[in-house]
Motif scaffolding. Structure first.
Motif, PDB file in Angstrom:
ATOM      1  N   ILE A 143     -10.321   6.114  -0.387  1.00  0.00           N
ATOM      2  CA  ILE A 143     -11.406   5.626   0.474  1.00  0.00           C
ATOM      3  C   ILE A 143     -12.660   6.484   0.287  1.00  0.00           C
ATOM      4  O   ILE A 143     -13.779   5.961   0.299  1.00  0.00           O
ATOM      5  CB  ILE A 143     -10.980   5.538   1.962  1.00  0.00           C
ATOM      6  N   GLU A 144     -12.486   7.778   0.081  1.00  0.00           N
ATOM      7  CA  GLU A 144     -13.649   8.644  -0.139  1.00  0.00           C
ATOM      8  C   GLU A 144     -14.348   8.319  -1.454  1.00  0.00           C
ATOM      9  O   GLU A 144     -15.565   8.436  -1.557  1.00  0.00           O
ATOM     10  CB  GLU A 144     -13.238  10.115  -0.068  1.00  0.00           C
TER      11      GLU A 144
ATOM     12  N   MET B 126       0.831  -1.206   0.000  1.00  0.00           N
ATOM     13  CA  MET B 126       0.000   0.000   0.000  1.00  0.00           C
ATOM     14  C   MET B 126       0.867   1.258   0.000  1.00  0.00           C
ATOM     15  O   MET B 126       0.524   2.244  -0.662  1.00  0.00           O
ATOM     16  CB  MET B 126      -0.954   0.002   1.205  1.00  0.00           C
ATOM     17  N   ALA B 127       1.962   1.232   0.732  1.00  0.00           N
ATOM     18  CA  ALA B 127       2.882   2.377   0.754  1.00  0.00           C
ATOM     19  C   ALA B 127       3.486   2.585  -0.631  1.00  0.00           C
ATOM     20  O   ALA B 127       3.634   3.723  -1.082  1.00  0.00           O
ATOM     21  CB  ALA B 127       3.979   2.160   1.798  1.00  0.00           C
ATOM     22  N   GLY B 128       3.790   1.492  -1.320  1.00  0.00           N
ATOM     23  CA  GLY B 128       4.320   1.585  -2.673  1.00  0.00           C
ATOM     24  C   GLY B 128       3.345   2.239  -3.640  1.00  0.00           C
ATOM     25  O   GLY B 128       3.756   2.845  -4.629  1.00  0.00           O
TER      26      GLY B 128
ATOM     27  N   LEU C  13      -0.820   4.947  -0.759  1.00  0.00           N
ATOM     28  CA  LEU C  13      -2.055   5.011   0.024  1.00  0.00           C
ATOM     29  C   LEU C  13      -1.803   5.227   1.514  1.00  0.00           C
ATOM     30  O   LEU C  13      -2.640   5.816   2.203  1.00  0.00           O
ATOM     31  CB  LEU C  13      -2.874   3.731  -0.173  1.00  0.00           C
ATOM     32  N   VAL C  14      -0.679   4.718   1.988  1.00  0.00           N
ATOM     33  CA  VAL C  14      -0.294   4.862   3.392  1.00  0.00           C
ATOM     34  C   VAL C  14       1.200   5.139   3.449  1.00  0.00           C
ATOM     35  O   VAL C  14       1.917   4.940   2.466  1.00  0.00           O
ATOM     36  CB  VAL C  14      -0.618   3.602   4.235  1.00  0.00           C
ATOM     37  N   ALA C  15       1.631   5.568   4.619  1.00  0.00           N
ATOM     38  CA  ALA C  15       3.062   5.759   4.865  1.00  0.00           C
ATOM     39  C   ALA C  15       3.387   5.130   6.209  1.00  0.00           C
ATOM     40  O   ALA C  15       2.526   5.031   7.093  1.00  0.00           O
ATOM     41  CB  ALA C  15       3.409   7.243   4.876  1.00  0.00           C
TER      42      ALA C  15
ATOM     43  N   ALA D 104      -3.549  10.561  -0.805  1.00  0.00           N
ATOM     44  CA  ALA D 104      -4.026   9.643  -1.847  1.00  0.00           C
ATOM     45  C   ALA D 104      -4.892   8.540  -1.242  1.00  0.00           C
ATOM     46  O   ALA D 104      -5.886   8.113  -1.839  1.00  0.00           O
ATOM     47  CB  ALA D 104      -2.845   9.039  -2.600  1.00  0.00           C
ATOM     48  N   GLY D 105      -4.535   8.075  -0.047  1.00  0.00           N
ATOM     49  CA  GLY D 105      -5.336   7.063   0.640  1.00  0.00           C
ATOM     50  C   GLY D 105      -6.708   7.603   0.998  1.00  0.00           C
ATOM     51  O   GLY D 105      -7.721   6.915   0.850  1.00  0.00           O
TER      52      GLY D 105
END
Length: 150
Positions: free
Chosen positions: A108-109, A78-80, A83-85, A103-104
């Motif tokens: 989700i929105e 997901m980090a790649g 979306l998350v860090a 971006a995450g």
């Protein structure tokens, strides 16, 4: 207590079938419509459930009932994708936070309204308010019992 009774077997198997089929449908819909896997969606939901948008890696794994290695690999993917860090925890050199990115949040929105619509059409539209309340009560009781055991 080797086998389920006939009275137990039918409802249990129906519940398992419901869980599998509903999960599969929702997963395919998310992937097709929003390019998020069900696992991505679960992570993002958990992160948006907290005001700061971050959770300790181990707490997130516990909330999702995932093994540490699954969590690490999935968060890396997901980090790649942005979306998350992963954020180090200054108070604990061994711990880390998983943080939702802009971006995450956008992902989700965009996915949430589709998910809500699917939950309604696949499930909620087919149960009565009384059945829904009962399901909520039963689910909360069983989850509460499972939480006591951990």
């Amino acid at each position: 207590m080797g086998w389920l009774s006939a009275e137990e077997q039918h409802p249990w198997r129906s519940f398992v079938r419901l869980h599998e089929r509903l999960g599969g449908r929702l997963s395919r819909l998310l992937q097709t419509e929003s390019n998020l896997s069900a696992a991505d969606f679960a992570v993002l939901v958990n992160l948006t459930d907290v005001p700061e948008g971050r959770r300790r890696h181990q707490d997130l794994a516990r909330a999702l009932e995932w093994e540490k290695s699954r969590m690490s690999h999935h968060i890396a993917r997901m980090a790649g994708r942005g979306l998350v860090a992963r954020q180090e925890c200054p108070a604990d050199g061994r711990g880390a936070f998983v943080v939702i990115t802009a971006a995450g949040r956008e992902a989700i929105e965009a996915a949430a309204p589709l998910h809500v619509q699917a939950v309604h059409s696949l499930f909620l539209d087919h149960v009565t308010p009384a059945e829904l309340r009962m399901l909520g009560e039963v689910s909360a009781r069983v989850v509460g019992r499972l939480d006591e055991e951990t």
